[in-house]
Motif scaffolding. Structure first.
Motif, short mmCIF file in Angstrom:
data_model
loop_
_atom_site.label_atom_id
_atom_site.label_comp_id
_atom_site.label_asym_id
_atom_site.label_seq_id
_atom_site.Cartn_x
_atom_site.Cartn_y
_atom_site.Cartn_z
N ALA A 177 68.80 12.70 -32.96
CA ALA A 177 69.84 14.41 -33.26
C ALA A 177 70.85 13.92 -33.20
N LEU A 178 71.65 12.19 -32.74
CA LEU A 178 72.95 11.56 -33.01
C LEU A 178 73.22 11.42 -34.83
N PRO A 179 74.66 12.17 -34.67
CA PRO A 179 74.83 12.33 -35.62
C PRO A 179 75.53 11.10 -36.34
N LEU A 180 74.65 10.40 -37.05
CA LEU A 180 74.86 8.71 -37.12
C LEU A 180 74.85 9.20 -38.66
N SER A 181 75.84 8.49 -39.26
CA SER A 181 76.24 7.43 -40.64
C SER A 181 75.08 6.81 -40.98
N ASP A 182 74.66 6.37 -41.73
CA ASP A 182 73.87 5.00 -42.28
C ASP A 182 74.08 3.42 -41.96
N GLU A 183 75.79 3.32 -42.00
CA GLU A 183 76.11 2.31 -41.32
C GLU A 183 76.30 2.15 -39.60
N ASP A 184 76.71 3.68 -39.40
CA ASP A 184 76.37 3.89 -38.12
C ASP A 184 75.25 3.08 -37.08
N ARG A 185 74.45 3.66 -37.97
CA ARG A 185 72.40 3.53 -37.79
C ARG A 185 72.80 2.13 -37.68
N ARG A 186 72.84 1.14 -38.12
CA ARG A 186 72.92 -0.15 -39.18
C ARG A 186 73.13 -0.49 -38.13
N GLU A 187 74.43 -0.55 -37.26
CA GLU A 187 75.38 -0.94 -36.23
C GLU A 187 74.32 -1.11 -34.86
N ALA A 188 73.68 -0.20 -34.84
CA ALA A 188 73.24 0.73 -33.54
C ALA A 188 71.76 -0.05 -33.32
N LEU A 189 71.25 -0.26 -34.88
CA LEU A 189 69.76 -1.46 -34.68
C LEU A 189 69.99 -2.84 -34.37
N ASP A 190 70.79 -3.46 -34.84
CA ASP A 190 71.37 -4.24 -34.93
C ASP A 190 71.90 -5.68 -33.59
N ALA A 191 72.68 -4.44 -32.77
CA ALA A 191 72.93 -3.94 -31.64
C ALA A 191 72.37 -4.68 -30.26
N ALA A 192 70.76 -3.93 -30.84
CA ALA A 192 69.67 -3.99 -30.05
C ALA A 192 69.42 -4.53 -29.73
N THR A 193 68.40 -5.08 -31.68
CA THR A 193 68.44 -6.23 -31.56
C THR A 193 68.99 -8.25 -30.51
N ARG A 194 70.38 -7.55 -30.71
CA ARG A 194 71.34 -8.21 -30.25
C ARG A 194 71.17 -8.76 -28.48
N ALA A 195 70.63 -7.27 -28.53
CA ALA A 195 70.26 -7.23 -26.19
C ALA A 195 69.40 -7.79 -26.35
N PHE A 196 68.00 -7.82 -27.21
CA PHE A 196 67.00 -8.59 -26.35
C PHE A 196 67.52 -10.08 -26.80
N GLU A 197 68.03 -10.44 -27.32
CA GLU A 197 67.39 -12.40 -27.99
C GLU A 197 69.37 -12.55 -26.73
N LEU A 198 70.30 -12.00 -25.73
CA LEU A 198 70.69 -12.23 -25.17
C LEU A 198 69.65 -12.45 -24.14
N ASN A 199 69.11 -11.67 -23.64
CA ASN A 199 68.00 -10.91 -22.57
C ASN A 199 67.73 -12.49 -22.22
N HIS A 200 66.91 -12.89 -23.32
CA HIS A 200 65.72 -13.86 -23.75
C HIS A 200 66.43 -15.21 -23.16
N ARG A 201 67.76 -15.68 -23.76
CA ARG A 201 68.45 -16.55 -23.89
C ARG A 201 69.34 -16.82 -22.05
N ILE A 202 68.77 -15.75 -21.59
CA ILE A 202 69.69 -15.22 -19.95
C ILE A 202 68.32 -15.84 -19.46
N PHE A 203 67.13 -15.39 -19.90
CA PHE A 203 65.48 -16.17 -19.44
C PHE A 203 65.33 -17.48 -19.34
N LEU A 204 66.26 -18.13 -20.84
CA LEU A 204 65.93 -19.16 -21.11
C LEU A 204 66.86 -20.20 -20.10
N ASP A 205 68.16 -19.60 -19.66
CA ASP A 205 69.28 -20.07 -19.19
C ASP A 205 68.87 -20.37 -17.41
#
Length: 212
Positions: A177-205
């Motif tokens: 229900a969040l009032p997001l623009s298409d650009e907002d939505r893309r930013e949210a999706l990209d940030a979530a992927t980066r978060a998982f990638e950073l978590n993965h890197r922590i485990f590797l480190d």
């Protein structure tokens, strides 16, 4: 021409991060810890890496104010900083501590600090951390209790929420229900992927540092 209706945000977040999520949760460090082949010190190291991440995330969320693009999912019940500090103190009193902060944590903190004031990006990070804590985090707590005999120092994984499944369902509904623009939505999706990638890197480190 038929217009394609985008998937609800919660569904899109789940689907778009699936590969990065699987890569993170199958990293050797975390699978060893969950499988009983690690040590209690490995859990403490993981908690130690988590502290600066949550400090940065929660500071950024507090600073966003009442932005309607994220305010509906912000909830003090989810905050983890104080529980992490308490858990680390409990483990230190039991003779278990970790002074190492791996490079991926520094990059994760920098990422979150760069998201200050950016509600859309913070949505992605908020989703990955807290929905993960309410789901996979509960499994981690169960497994480390079973494998390493730990009862104390696990409040990070405990939430003052009576019905976690209902809470998670409501969280997903609030996301949708969040009032997001298409650009907002893309930013949210990209940030979530980066978060998982950073978590993965922590485990590797942590694995590279020889922490078990």
């Amino acid at each position: 021409m038929e217009t394609t209706i985008p998937a609800p945000l919660a569904t899109a977040l789940h689907d778009s991060t699936m590969v990065a999520h699987e890569r993170a949760e199958t990293a050797t460090f975390i699978t060893r810890l969950m499988g009983g082949e690690g040590t209690a010190d490995g859990l403490v190291a993981l908690l130690r890496q988590s502290l600066p991440v949550y400090e940065a995330l929660e500071e950024a969320c507090r600073g966003i104010g009442a932005d309607p693009r994220i305010e509906p999912i912000l909830d003090p019940l989810l905050d983890r900083t104080e529980t992490l500090r308490a858990d680390l103190q409990t483990h230190e009193q039991a003779g278990r501590s970790c002074d190492i902060v791996v490079p991926a944590v520094e990059d994760y903190v920098a990422e979150l600090q760069a998201c200050e004031g950016n509600a859309a990006a913070l949505i992605g990070h908020h989703y990955v951390r807290y929905l993960g804590d309410l789901s996979g985090g509960q499994i981690i707590r169960t497994m480390v209790r079973r494998h390493y005999g730990l009862e104390d120092g696990l409040t990070f994984y405990e939430f003052n929420i009576d019905k976690p499944k209902v809470y998670k369902d409501n969280y997903r509904s609030a996301l949708n229900a969040l009032p997001l623009s298409d650009e907002d939505r893309r930013e949210a999706l990209d940030a979530a992927t980066r978060a998982f990638e950073l978590n993965h890197r922590i485990f590797l480190d942590l694995e590279a540092a020889g922490i078990r």
